[in-house]
Design a protein around this motif. Structure first.
Motif, PDB file in Angstrom:
ATOM      1  N   GLU A   2       0.979  -1.042  -0.163  1.00 26.73           N
ATOM      2  CA  GLU A   2       0.054  -0.180  -0.077  1.00 26.73           C
ATOM      3  C   GLU A   2       0.826   1.339  -0.063  1.00 26.73           C
ATOM      4  O   GLU A   2       0.514   2.345  -0.380  1.00 26.73           O
ATOM      5  CB  GLU A   2      -1.129  -0.065   1.234  1.00 26.73           C
ATOM      6  CG  GLU A   2      -2.017  -1.122   1.227  1.00 26.73           C
ATOM      7  CD  GLU A   2      -1.774  -2.361   1.907  1.00 26.73           C
ATOM      8  OE1 GLU A   2      -0.939  -2.251   2.836  1.00 26.73           O
ATOM      9  OE2 GLU A   2      -2.236  -3.373   1.546  1.00 26.73           O
ATOM     10  N   SER A   3       2.073   0.966   0.629  1.00 25.93           N
ATOM     11  CA  SER A   3       2.913   2.377   0.585  1.00 25.93           C
ATOM     12  C   SER A   3       3.361   2.917  -0.817  1.00 25.93           C
ATOM     13  O   SER A   3       3.483   3.792  -1.251  1.00 25.93           O
ATOM     14  CB  SER A   3       4.073   2.182   1.468  1.00 25.93           C
ATOM     15  OG  SER A   3       4.785   0.934   0.779  1.00 25.93           O
ATOM     16  N   LEU A   4       3.451   1.704  -1.838  1.00 20.07           N
ATOM     17  CA  LEU A   4       3.650   2.188  -3.221  1.00 20.07           C
ATOM     18  C   LEU A   4       2.838   3.215  -3.890  1.00 20.07           C
ATOM     19  O   LEU A   4       2.995   3.810  -4.682  1.00 20.07           O
ATOM     20  CB  LEU A   4       3.811   0.905  -4.011  1.00 20.07           C
ATOM     21  CG  LEU A   4       5.151   0.124  -3.709  1.00 20.07           C
ATOM     22  CD1 LEU A   4       5.300  -1.042  -4.589  1.00 20.07           C
ATOM     23  CD2 LEU A   4       6.527   0.768  -3.916  1.00 20.07           C
ATOM     24  N   TYR A   5       1.316   3.096  -3.328  1.00 18.18           N
ATOM     25  CA  TYR A   5       0.435   3.906  -3.783  1.00 18.18           C
ATOM     26  C   TYR A   5       0.720   5.248  -3.650  1.00 18.18           C
ATOM     27  O   TYR A   5       0.047   5.987  -4.286  1.00 18.18           O
ATOM     28  CB  TYR A   5      -0.931   3.316  -3.443  1.00 18.18           C
ATOM     29  CG  TYR A   5      -1.568   1.921  -3.970  1.00 18.18           C
ATOM     30  CD1 TYR A   5      -1.184   1.644  -5.298  1.00 18.18           C
ATOM     31  CD2 TYR A   5      -1.777   0.941  -3.199  1.00 18.18           C
ATOM     32  CE1 TYR A   5      -1.556   0.242  -5.893  1.00 18.18           C
ATOM     33  CE2 TYR A   5      -2.113  -0.471  -3.472  1.00 18.18           C
ATOM     34  CZ  TYR A   5      -1.989  -0.609  -4.744  1.00 18.18           C
ATOM     35  OH  TYR A   5      -2.220  -1.992  -5.225  1.00 18.18           O
ATOM     36  N   LEU A   6       1.449   5.549  -2.528  1.00 19.51           N
ATOM     37  CA  LEU A   6       1.594   6.703  -2.283  1.00 19.51           C
ATOM     38  C   LEU A   6       2.928   7.278  -2.741  1.00 19.51           C
ATOM     39  O   LEU A   6       3.261   8.459  -2.960  1.00 19.51           O
ATOM     40  CB  LEU A   6       1.514   6.829  -0.504  1.00 19.51           C
ATOM     41  CG  LEU A   6       1.978   8.353  -0.093  1.00 19.51           C
ATOM     42  CD1 LEU A   6       0.793   9.313  -0.129  1.00 19.51           C
ATOM     43  CD2 LEU A   6       2.201   8.104   1.588  1.00 19.51           C
ATOM     44  N   PRO A   9       3.309   8.137  -6.920  1.00 21.57           N
ATOM     45  CA  PRO A   9       2.757   9.411  -7.366  1.00 21.57           C
ATOM     46  C   PRO A   9       3.638  10.655  -6.955  1.00 21.57           C
ATOM     47  O   PRO A   9       3.832  11.814  -7.260  1.00 21.57           O
ATOM     48  CB  PRO A   9       1.297   9.540  -6.686  1.00 21.57           C
ATOM     49  CG  PRO A   9       0.821   8.085  -6.757  1.00 21.57           C
ATOM     50  CD  PRO A   9       2.170   7.425  -6.263  1.00 21.57           C
TER      51      PRO A   9
END
Length: 63
Positions: A2-6, A9
């Motif tokens: 989930e940290s990659l989604y932040l 970007p």
């Protein structure tokens, strides 16, 4: 994961911001003459600058 989604970007925005700042600095002439200021600092300029007429001179009243 989930940290990659932040992080992805945020990294894209950071790269875009750095690109805009670099483009602005190139367009405003920040990189036109990189060596000139360094040579001006060490140049030997012994000739005295002429003073404009009236500066350094006193009038009849001593002012």
């Amino acid at each position: 994961m989930e940290s990659l989604y932040l992080l992805i970007p945020m990294s894209v925005l950071l790269v875009f911001l750095i690109g805009v700042i670099f483009w602005w600095s190139v367009r405003s002439g920040q990189f036109d003459d990189l060596e000139g200021p360094g040579y001006r600092v060490v140049s030997d300029d012994d000739t005295p600058q002429p003073t404009p007429r009236g500066e350094g001179e006193k009038d009849a009243n001593g002012r």
